[in-house]
Design a protein around this motif. Structure first.
Motif, PDB file in Angstrom:
ATOM      1  N   LYS A 513       0.691  -1.198  -0.119  1.00 10.44           N
ATOM      2  CA  LYS A 513       0.038   0.037  -0.168  1.00 10.44           C
ATOM      3  C   LYS A 513       0.934   1.205  -0.061  1.00 10.44           C
ATOM      4  CE  LYS A 513      -0.692  -0.566   5.035  1.00 10.44           C
ATOM      5  NZ  LYS A 513      -1.917  -0.433   5.865  1.00 10.44           N
ATOM      6  N   TYR A 514       2.167   1.010   0.234  1.00 11.35           N
ATOM      7  CA  TYR A 514       3.062   2.272   0.175  1.00 11.35           C
ATOM      8  C   TYR A 514       3.748   2.236  -1.089  1.00 11.35           C
ATOM      9  CZ  TYR A 514       2.162   2.012   4.975  1.00 11.35           C
ATOM     10  OH  TYR A 514       1.497   1.812   6.384  1.00 11.35           O
ATOM     11  N   GLU A 515       3.583   1.367  -2.040  1.00 10.67           N
ATOM     12  CA  GLU A 515       4.392   1.366  -3.461  1.00 10.67           C
ATOM     13  C   GLU A 515       4.002   2.700  -4.215  1.00 10.67           C
ATOM     14  OE1 GLU A 515       3.337  -2.175  -5.348  1.00 10.67           O
ATOM     15  OE2 GLU A 515       4.798  -3.431  -3.961  1.00 10.67           O
ATOM     16  N   ASP A 516       2.686   3.259  -3.949  1.00  8.91           N
ATOM     17  CA  ASP A 516       2.646   4.431  -4.786  1.00  8.91           C
ATOM     18  C   ASP A 516       2.973   5.748  -4.225  1.00  8.91           C
ATOM     19  OD1 ASP A 516       0.926   4.571  -2.557  1.00  8.91           O
ATOM     20  OD2 ASP A 516      -0.775   5.198  -3.743  1.00  8.91           O
ATOM     21  N   LEU A 517       4.098   5.720  -3.114  1.00  5.27           N
ATOM     22  CA  LEU A 517       4.410   6.971  -2.449  1.00  5.27           C
ATOM     23  C   LEU A 517       5.429   7.655  -3.403  1.00  5.27           C
ATOM     24  CD1 LEU A 517       4.768   6.004   1.325  1.00  5.27           C
ATOM     25  CD2 LEU A 517       3.457   7.481   0.196  1.00  5.27           C
ATOM     26  N   TYR A 518       6.229   6.744  -4.258  1.00  8.60           N
ATOM     27  CA  TYR A 518       7.380   7.040  -5.204  1.00  8.60           C
ATOM     28  C   TYR A 518       7.271   6.102  -6.573  1.00  8.60           C
ATOM     29  CZ  TYR A 518      10.366   3.670  -3.232  1.00  8.60           C
ATOM     30  OH  TYR A 518      11.001   2.579  -2.825  1.00  8.60           O
ATOM     31  N   LYS A 519       8.119   6.625  -7.384  1.00 11.26           N
ATOM     32  CA  LYS A 519       8.430   5.809  -8.643  1.00 11.26           C
ATOM     33  C   LYS A 519       9.773   5.867  -9.080  1.00 11.26           C
ATOM     34  CE  LYS A 519       3.883   6.774 -10.740  1.00 11.26           C
ATOM     35  NZ  LYS A 519       3.213   7.144 -12.226  1.00 11.26           N
ATOM     36  N   ILE A 520      10.159   4.873  -9.414  1.00 15.50           N
ATOM     37  CA  ILE A 520      11.793   4.901  -9.784  1.00 15.50           C
ATOM     38  C   ILE A 520      11.692   5.123 -11.382  1.00 15.50           C
ATOM     39  CG2 ILE A 520      13.475   3.126  -9.968  1.00 15.50           C
ATOM     40  CD1 ILE A 520      12.703   3.624  -7.347  1.00 15.50           C
ATOM     41  N   ASN A 521      12.750   6.129 -11.635  1.00 14.62           N
ATOM     42  CA  ASN A 521      13.015   6.389 -13.064  1.00 14.62           C
ATOM     43  C   ASN A 521      14.451   5.648 -13.146  1.00 14.62           C
ATOM     44  OD1 ASN A 521      13.548   7.596 -15.200  1.00 14.62           O
ATOM     45  ND2 ASN A 521      13.655   9.508 -14.887  1.00 14.62           N
ATOM     46  N   GLU A 522      14.042   4.404 -14.126  1.00 10.06           N
ATOM     47  CA  GLU A 522      15.491   3.675 -14.256  1.00 10.06           C
ATOM     48  C   GLU A 522      16.329   4.391 -15.303  1.00 10.06           C
ATOM     49  OE1 GLU A 522      13.893  -0.029 -15.703  1.00 10.06           O
ATOM     50  OE2 GLU A 522      13.280  -0.604 -13.903  1.00 10.06           O
ATOM     51  N   SER A 523      15.787   5.526 -16.118  1.00 10.50           N
ATOM     52  CA  SER A 523      16.789   6.179 -17.130  1.00 10.50           C
ATOM     53  C   SER A 523      17.559   6.899 -16.610  1.00 10.50           C
ATOM     54  CB  SER A 523      15.811   6.885 -17.987  1.00 10.50           C
ATOM     55  OG  SER A 523      15.149   7.968 -17.228  1.00 10.50           O
ATOM     56  N   GLU A 524      17.394   7.146 -15.024  1.00  7.35           N
ATOM     57  CA  GLU A 524      18.603   8.047 -14.330  1.00  7.35           C
ATOM     58  C   GLU A 524      19.924   7.355 -14.207  1.00  7.35           C
ATOM     59  OE1 GLU A 524      17.065   9.523 -10.830  1.00  7.35           O
ATOM     60  OE2 GLU A 524      15.083  10.410 -11.784  1.00  7.35           O
ATOM     61  N   MET A 525      19.988   5.881 -14.334  1.00  6.43           N
ATOM     62  CA  MET A 525      21.011   5.365 -14.340  1.00  6.43           C
ATOM     63  C   MET A 525      22.051   5.419 -15.628  1.00  6.43           C
ATOM     64  SD  MET A 525      23.342   3.139 -12.746  1.00  6.43           S
ATOM     65  CE  MET A 525      22.295   2.214 -11.418  1.00  6.43           C
ATOM     66  N   PRO A 526      23.022   5.903 -15.701  1.00  6.99           N
ATOM     67  CA  PRO A 526      23.925   6.149 -16.915  1.00  6.99           C
ATOM     68  C   PRO A 526      24.046   4.575 -17.671  1.00  6.99           C
ATOM     69  CG  PRO A 526      25.055   7.138 -15.217  1.00  6.99           C
ATOM     70  CD  PRO A 526      24.067   6.272 -14.666  1.00  6.99           C
ATOM     71  N   ILE A 527      23.876   4.712 -18.788  1.00  5.26           N
ATOM     72  CA  ILE A 527      23.625   3.435 -19.688  1.00  5.26           C
ATOM     73  C   ILE A 527      24.938   2.435 -19.601  1.00  5.26           C
ATOM     74  CG2 ILE A 527      23.203   2.500 -22.009  1.00  5.26           C
ATOM     75  CD1 ILE A 527      21.721   4.736 -22.845  1.00  5.26           C
ATOM     76  N   ASP A 528      26.022   3.107 -19.538  1.00  5.90           N
ATOM     77  CA  ASP A 528      27.250   2.134 -19.581  1.00  5.90           C
ATOM     78  C   ASP A 528      27.302   1.565 -18.421  1.00  5.90           C
ATOM     79  OD1 ASP A 528      27.771   4.824 -18.399  1.00  5.90           O
ATOM     80  OD2 ASP A 528      30.005   4.345 -18.459  1.00  5.90           O
ATOM     81  N   ILE A 529      26.977   2.248 -17.153  1.00  2.00           N
ATOM     82  CA  ILE A 529      27.161   1.718 -15.939  1.00  2.00           C
ATOM     83  C   ILE A 529      25.930   0.365 -15.558  1.00  2.00           C
ATOM     84  CG2 ILE A 529      26.651   1.853 -13.426  1.00  2.00           C
ATOM     85  CD1 ILE A 529      27.898   4.681 -13.726  1.00  2.00           C
ATOM     86  N   GLN A 530      24.748   0.689 -16.372  1.00  2.00           N
ATOM     87  CA  GLN A 530      23.841  -0.616 -16.099  1.00  2.00           C
ATOM     88  C   GLN A 530      24.367  -1.521 -17.062  1.00  2.00           C
ATOM     89  OE1 GLN A 530      20.849  -0.172 -14.169  1.00  2.00           O
ATOM     90  NE2 GLN A 530      21.309  -2.470 -14.759  1.00  2.00           N
ATOM     91  N   VAL A 531      24.938  -1.421 -18.231  1.00  2.00           N
ATOM     92  CA  VAL A 531      25.587  -2.541 -19.001  1.00  2.00           C
ATOM     93  C   VAL A 531      26.643  -3.423 -18.207  1.00  2.00           C
ATOM     94  CG1 VAL A 531      26.886  -3.027 -20.963  1.00  2.00           C
ATOM     95  CG2 VAL A 531      24.919  -1.284 -21.019  1.00  2.00           C
ATOM     96  N   MET A 532      27.445  -2.472 -17.518  1.00  2.00           N
ATOM     97  CA  MET A 532      28.585  -3.281 -16.594  1.00  2.00           C
ATOM     98  C   MET A 532      27.908  -4.077 -15.521  1.00  2.00           C
ATOM     99  SD  MET A 532      31.289  -0.297 -16.111  1.00  2.00           S
ATOM    100  CE  MET A 532      31.779   0.832 -17.364  1.00  2.00           C
ATOM    101  N   ILE A 533      26.921  -3.430 -14.942  1.00  2.00           N
ATOM    102  CA  ILE A 533      26.070  -4.122 -13.857  1.00  2.00           C
ATOM    103  C   ILE A 533      25.542  -5.374 -14.297  1.00  2.00           C
ATOM    104  CG2 ILE A 533      23.999  -4.151 -12.073  1.00  2.00           C
ATOM    105  CD1 ILE A 533      24.718  -1.052 -12.093  1.00  2.00           C
ATOM    106  N   ASN A 534      24.802  -5.385 -15.533  1.00  2.00           N
ATOM    107  CA  ASN A 534      23.999  -6.407 -16.112  1.00  2.00           C
ATOM    108  C   ASN A 534      25.181  -7.646 -16.715  1.00  2.00           C
ATOM    109  OD1 ASN A 534      21.751  -5.114 -15.950  1.00  2.00           O
ATOM    110  ND2 ASN A 534      21.752  -4.488 -18.110  1.00  2.00           N
ATOM    111  N   ASN A 535      26.375  -7.267 -16.804  1.00  2.00           N
ATOM    112  CA  ASN A 535      27.295  -8.100 -17.285  1.00  2.00           C
ATOM    113  C   ASN A 535      28.351  -8.756 -16.026  1.00  2.00           C
ATOM    114  OD1 ASN A 535      26.724  -7.965 -20.152  1.00  2.00           O
ATOM    115  ND2 ASN A 535      28.229  -6.378 -20.376  1.00  2.00           N
TER     116      ASN A 535
END
Length: 590
Positions: A513-535
């Protein structure tokens, strides 16, 4: 030869062992095993105790601690070739991966080309203490070296270059001695030796070799080791090794002349002085009772430092004020912190100026030489009683030092002069100059002031200190979110979300019931860092975070940057580093 006079049964045994090992290595043309590992013994040991096998299989490695593996050298299975290529390399470092929630294979998926690019960028920066501490952790944690598009030698050089740049001698010494890797890091080893030697601290410089148990391959380090043996009264051992080195082709006439004097074979000192290395220069000083040397502007800074530490620089009282070239050298030495500012400014006081020059110093300095100009402005600042005029001359003097690239020569004396002026008396046009040059090093605030009305400043941050049981943090966080949901005026900040997301990533459940208090904007993570994390490129990701932090303190980063740093660490489960960052940036400190 001298060796025939020295050899007894003891030395003959040593000589035979060295010759045999050298012959075998050359005859078979195989990589040198510097730990003298017997492969048959290793197989037997491995069969009896699987935990001590350093195979590259991750399941085998996860059981014992890294430090246990390092301490049991007789059962290590790895070898290092002389060129460090295409071989398994000993796992070296200072920290257990588990201590920082890292992994022994954290570099396994990293691309060497990308690593070299990141390190090139990082080396261009003057990292903040926060970034430096993080880089120490990631580079000195026990781990396998990366293998994709990078050699072991290249990665070792990256470590050496950083440690040299960071200049933490105690850390360097611990790293070299604990891992017995003088040969793997000759440049780093030489850096440490030369730093102590430039301070005329022979005992400390030689200490590194007394703790070393490996044969030294590097010629410079080997020469210094010989000198340390003589310095420790072990001349016979030193002579034996020197004769053996000469049999194998060693030839350094300058070095041998200096050693012959130390051995006592000649009573006449060789007067030649070499500036090729700090060791050569020290030997010239050590072996000549009448040693005299006058440095020049292009003299190596380490030699300047050695002269200063050995009280071999000019005596101020003997310097004539007409010897401007010598005074200029003193100014440079002061700038490099090899000469006392107090002595330099005592020299400035000896210059003679007429009353007209002093009264009109702001104009008359322009017709003088640079050295005379600084002396005149300094004297004028001493007799000035008006605060604004005094600041005017102090600033002018600082600018004159900066103009000749001697800015560091006027730090301590400037600060002492400014301390005689009350901050409230400083005119507005000099406040920047005043506070930039008088400020003390900032002291980190440590006392936390909790705010029960702001989530990220509440006592919930103590969770990252390990002060909350799972059931309690879950209950307290849900209660806080319940209060926020009722308060229509409360807007969750990025820091609040960082706290919530970090706790959730640890498996703590938050009511839906508290999930709607905020939203995560995944685009804020730099793409190259997310690729490193995924790998699962753990090491590369942490390096990229260090690059982002750069010269800034963590507390100075904006919330968006902090958010994606914490998000990256959450995804990789690097909780220790994450918690340290959160405890630094979330609470209100006083």
């Amino acid at each position: 030869m001298k060796i025939l006079k020295l050899l007894n049964n003891k030395y003959l045994s040593i000589l035979l062992l060295i010759f045999l090992s050298t012959f075998n290595a050359n005859a078979e043309d195989k990589p040198i095993d510097i730990w003298n590992i017997d492969e048959n013994e290793i197989e037997e040991s491995s069969a009896s105790n699987n935990q001590n096998n350093l195979e590259t299989n991750n399941d085998d490695i996860s059981q014992p601690s890294i430090f246990d593996l390092q301490s049991e050298k007789e059962i290590e299975t790895v070898q290092v070739s002389s060129d460090l290529n295409s071989q398994e390399i000993k796992i070296i470092g200072l920290y257990d991966p588990e201590d920082y929630d890292l992994q022994i294979n954290m570099w396994s998926n990293s691309n060497g080309d990308q690593l070299k690019y990141l390190f090139t960028n990082i080396n261009k920066m003057q990292l903040s203490k926060d970034a430096s501490d993080l880089l120490n952790i990631v580079l000195l944690t026990n781990s396998y070296n990366p293998e994709i598009n990078i050699t072991n030698e290249e990665f070792l050089n990256i470590r050496s270059n950083w440690l040299i740049k960071n200049k933490d001698r105690e850390l360097i010494e611990e790293y070299l001695v604990k891992n017995q890797i003088l040969n793997l890091h000759p440049d780093l080893s030489r850096y440490l030796v030369d730093q102590y030697l430039s301070e005329a601290n022979i005992e400390k410089a030689c200490e590194l070799f007394l703790k070393n148990s490996e044969v030294i391959n590097d010629e410079y380090l080997s020469k210094f080791n010989l000198y340390c043996l003589i310095n420790a009264g072990r001349s016979e051992e030193a002579q034996l090794i020197l004769d053996l080195k000469k049999e194998l082709g060693f030839n350094d006439e300058y070095f041998e002349k200096k050693l012959n004097y130390l051995f006592g074979y000649t009573q006449d000192p060789d007067p030649s002085i070499s500036e090729t290395s700090i060791l050569d220069f020290h030997l010239a000083h050590r072996t000549n009772p009448d040693f005299i040397f006058e440095p020049k502007k292009n003299t190596d800074p380490q030699i300047w430092k050695y002269l200063s530490a050995s009280n071999l620089l000019f005596n101020i009282e003997e310097v004539d004020i007409v010897e401007e070239e010598k005074i200029s050298l003193i100014e440079k030495a002061t700038h490099d912190k090899n000469y006392s500012e107090k002595d330099l400014f005592a020299l400035y006081k000896r210059f003679q100026f007429n009353i007209n020059q002093l009264l009109n110093a702001s104009e008359s300095y322009k017709s003088l030489s640079n050295i005379e100009a600084r002396a005149l402005i300094y004297q004028r600042s001493l007799i000035e009683s008006d605060t604004e005029k005094k600041l005017e001359f102090l600033k002018l003097l600082k600018d004159l030092f900066i103009k000749d690239e001697y800015s560091n020569a006027f730090d301590i004396e400037l600060k002492q002069a400014l301390e005689t002026i009350e901050p409230d008396d400083v005119p507005s046009n000099y406040t920047t100059f005043y506070f930039d040059n008088i400020q003390e090093e900032s002291v980190e605030l440590k006392d936390i002031k909790f705010n029960k009305d702001i989530l990220h400043q509440s006592r919930l941050v103590n969770y990252f200190n390990g002060d909350f049981a799972k059931s309690k943090i879950e209950k307290d966080l849900n209660n806080f979110l319940k209060k926020i949901k009722k308060d229509k005026k409360y807007i969750l900040t990025k820091k609040d979300i960082m706290l919530i997301e970090s706790i959730k990533s640890d498996g703590i459940e938050i009511s839906k019931k508290y999930e709607d208090l905020y939203k995560i904007n995944e685009s804020e993570m730099p793409i190259d860092i997310q690729v490193m994390i995924n790998n699962n490129e753990i090491g590369s990701t942490v390096l990229r975070i260090i690059e982002v932090i750069g010269q800034d303190n963590l507390t100075d980063l904006d919330e968006d940057t902090l958010y994606f740093i914490i998000s990256a660490l959450n995804q990789l489960d690097i909780d220790y580093i994450r918690n340290k960052i959160l405890l630094k940036v979330l609470p209100l400190k006083v």
